[in-house]
Design an enzyme around this catalytic site. Structure first.
Site, short mmCIF file in Angstrom:
data_model
loop_
_atom_site.label_atom_id
_atom_site.label_comp_id
_atom_site.label_asym_id
_atom_site.label_seq_id
_atom_site.Cartn_x
_atom_site.Cartn_y
_atom_site.Cartn_z
N GLY A 18 91.06 -40.22 110.33
CA GLY A 18 90.65 -41.61 110.58
C GLY A 18 91.79 -42.52 110.95
O GLY A 18 91.56 -43.70 111.25
N THR A 19 93.04 -42.00 110.95
CA THR A 19 94.18 -42.82 111.40
C THR A 19 94.76 -42.29 112.71
O THR A 19 95.80 -42.75 113.16
CB THR A 19 95.30 -42.79 110.34
N GLY A 20 94.09 -41.29 113.31
CA GLY A 20 94.65 -40.64 114.49
C GLY A 20 94.33 -41.37 115.79
O GLY A 20 93.65 -42.41 115.81
N HIS A 179 82.34 -34.99 124.89
CA HIS A 179 81.93 -36.38 125.09
C HIS A 179 81.36 -36.62 126.49
O HIS A 179 80.68 -37.62 126.70
CB HIS A 179 83.06 -37.35 124.75
N LYS A 183 77.73 -39.30 128.35
CA LYS A 183 77.82 -40.29 129.43
C LYS A 183 76.45 -40.55 130.03
O LYS A 183 75.67 -39.62 130.23
CB LYS A 183 78.79 -39.80 130.52
N HIS A 241 84.20 -29.58 129.31
CA HIS A 241 83.57 -30.61 130.14
C HIS A 241 82.97 -30.06 131.43
O HIS A 241 81.83 -30.32 131.78
CB HIS A 241 84.58 -31.69 130.55
#
Ligand code: NAP
Length: 492
Positions: A18-20, A179, A183, A241
């Site tokens: 969560g800090t990356g 991801h 889109k 992808h």
């Protein structure tokens, strides 16, 4: 017509990493936007995990700075942020440290909320984290786990990760992110193909000449040199992808939009991909690495110059930053129709698109007037949109002149909404429990099997990356690859 936002059930979203960089640039801005649109219940929580000693308040302050930097137009709204901040917590945990997991588990109660574990860490930690949360008693029927790409480095390592996570979570609870699938334009490809009768009769070898899938970036590798040198463009971009885009463009109509129906069709495409053998690897692939050049009027250094290790001359850098492939799908629909894939760093400009090029008319009645084949262009970056190029008559009395014009099919103006970032959609799909836009285990592994054959063929044939100038469209071999078939790349 405005977009509708359906609230999601109360949740605990636990972000390992969560800090990356990913959390900073993508996950936190996406969550902020969904909260802004009122999709989260008051008691939903976002819990970051990292090794840093940070209180909840310090984390919230850090998130504020991150959002101020990464939200488009620096649009942080104090009221929305104060609601968002109340959900945030930070847990210090080194996932390698077994003792730390007990304190971790104490931060959760048996509250019946959805529990989603988002693994934004190196893949080498995926198995450990799956074990950690399961041993801590936090995995029930409503739990789910999200794996960032890459799932593995090759087929064997992907299987190891899938085995380790699969031992603690059912396949239906595992969300492997790509991801690109989040889109809008990629979903529009499904809508266009299966929501209109117009395209089906022309979607195949009878009418399509070739399909080109390009993911071009103008950015270089810079600080990610070590990662890239160990990975290369084939593993980083094509295995996930580009193969996913190819699957959606090529798959048969699924029985429904149900996740397994869609994924059952995608896996058939992956299994129909013709393996690339050492005998033909020189002809059907091109491998490149950028040299120094100019982009947007600015001089940029060669890939190898990003190597910060001492005594490591730039020319020792080996990884490909560009790859082009002529992929063939051995099935009835696509026999003889090449799918050209191309991806690279430091290309002339950022541009990602799928171009379906139809066959030329069989005979022109317009004499010397040049005719261009119709093209359906699905643009993913920099701006999403769909266009169909058609031949029209130029207006006016001066003879019969033909012109190719793009017809806008994206309808974004009709809906009057900005396209959300892919991570916004994907995070909501995780919380809703809909894995349709995520990769199933067999898809990931079939993708790696095809990629491993190319890597092995490159190794056996000693195919080295050919230099291309930064700011160009790739090495000479990439042009030769299409030239050989009497075709050319569509650059825009
Ligand atoms: P990153 O900037 O290096 O961040 C890694 C995160 O993991 C940090 O929050 C780090 O926190 C945490 N972490 C590392 N080791 C840990 C441990 N032993 N215990 C607990 N926490 C630990 O990496 P990233 O760029 O965000 O990438 C994360 C993953 O997403 C990678 O698999 C990457 O390939 C993938 N990905 C990233 C992007 C992107 O745009 N960045 C895009 C697609 C996929 P501390 O060091 O503070 O403990």
């Amino acid at each position: 017509m405005a977009a509708e936002f359906v609230p999601v059930d109360p949740f605990d979203l636990v972000i390992f990493g969560g800090t990356g960089d990913l959390a900073r640039r993508k996950l936190l801005p996406a969550l902020y936007h969904r909260d802004q649109d009122g999709q989260f219940s008051d008691d939903s929580r976002i819990v970051a995990v990292s090794r840093q000693d940070m209180s909840d308040e310090q984390y919230a302050q850090w998130v504020r700075e991150v959002l101020e930097e990464h939200l488009p137009d620096k649009e942080l709204d104090n009221e929305v942020f104060s609601r968002f901040q109340s959900r945030l917590a930070h847990i210090q945990l080194d996932v390698d440290d077994e003792a730390g997991w007990k304190a971790f588990s104490e931060r959760f109660d048996d509250n019946g909320r959805i529990r989603a574990f988002y693994l934004a860490t190196a893949p080498s930690l995926f198995g450990k984290i799956a074990n950690g949360v399961a041993d801590a008693g936090l995995v029930d029927d409503r739990a789910r786990i999200v794996l960032e790409k890459p799932v593995g480095h090759d087929y064997e390592s992907a299987r190891e990760i899938n085995d380790a996570v699969g031992a603690r979570f059912a396949e239906s609870q595992i969300y492997r992110i790509d991801h690109y699938l989040g889109k809008e334009t990629v979903q529009n490809l499904i809508a266009l193909r299966f929501g209109n009768s117009l395209f089906e009769p022309v979607w195949g070898r009878q009418a399509v000449d070739n399909v080109q899938i390009t993911v071009a970036e103008s950015l270089g590798v810079d600080e990610r040199f070590d990662f890239y040198e160990a990975t290369g463009a084939l593993r980083d971009m094509v295995q996930n992808h580009m193969l996913q885009l190819l699957c959606l463009a090529a798959m048969e109509p699924p029985a429904s939009m149900n996740h397994d129906d869609v994924r059952n069709e995608k896996i058939k495409v992956l299994r129909s991909l013709k393996p690339i053998t050492p005998q033909e690897v020189h002809k059907v692939t091109a491998r490149g690495q950028y040299a120094a050049g100019m982009i947007d009027g600015k001089a940029v250094p060669a890939y190898g110059a990003a190597n910060k290790k001492e005594q490591a001359p730039a020319e020792d850098a080996e990884a490909e930053t560009f790859v082009a492939i002529k992929a063939e799908i051995d099935n009835w629909r696509w026999q003889g129709v090449p799918f050209y894939l191309r991806t690279g760093k430091r290309m002339a400009r950022k541009s990602s698109q799928i171009v379906v090029e139809f066959k030329p008319v069989p005979h022109s009645i317009f004499g010397e007037e040049p005719l261009q084949p119709n093209r359906l262009v699905l643009r993913l970056q920099p701006e999403e949109g769909v266009e169909m190029s058609i031949m029209t008559k130029e207006p006016g009395p001066g003879g019969f002149r033909m012109r190719s014009l793009p017809l806008n099919l994206s309808f974004s103006q009709a809906f009057e909404v900005a396209y959300p970032d892919a991570y916004e959609r994907l995070l909501m799909e995780v919380l809703r429990g809909n894995p349709a836009l995520f990769m199933r285990r067999d898809e990931v592994e079939a993708g790696w099997q095809w990629i491993d054959r190319i890597l092995e063929s490159w190794r056996l044939e000693q195919v080295e990356a050919q230099e291309y100038m930064a700011g160009s469209w790739g090495p000479t071999d990439a042009f030769v690859l299409l030239d050989r078939d009497g075709r050319r790349w569509h650059d825009n």
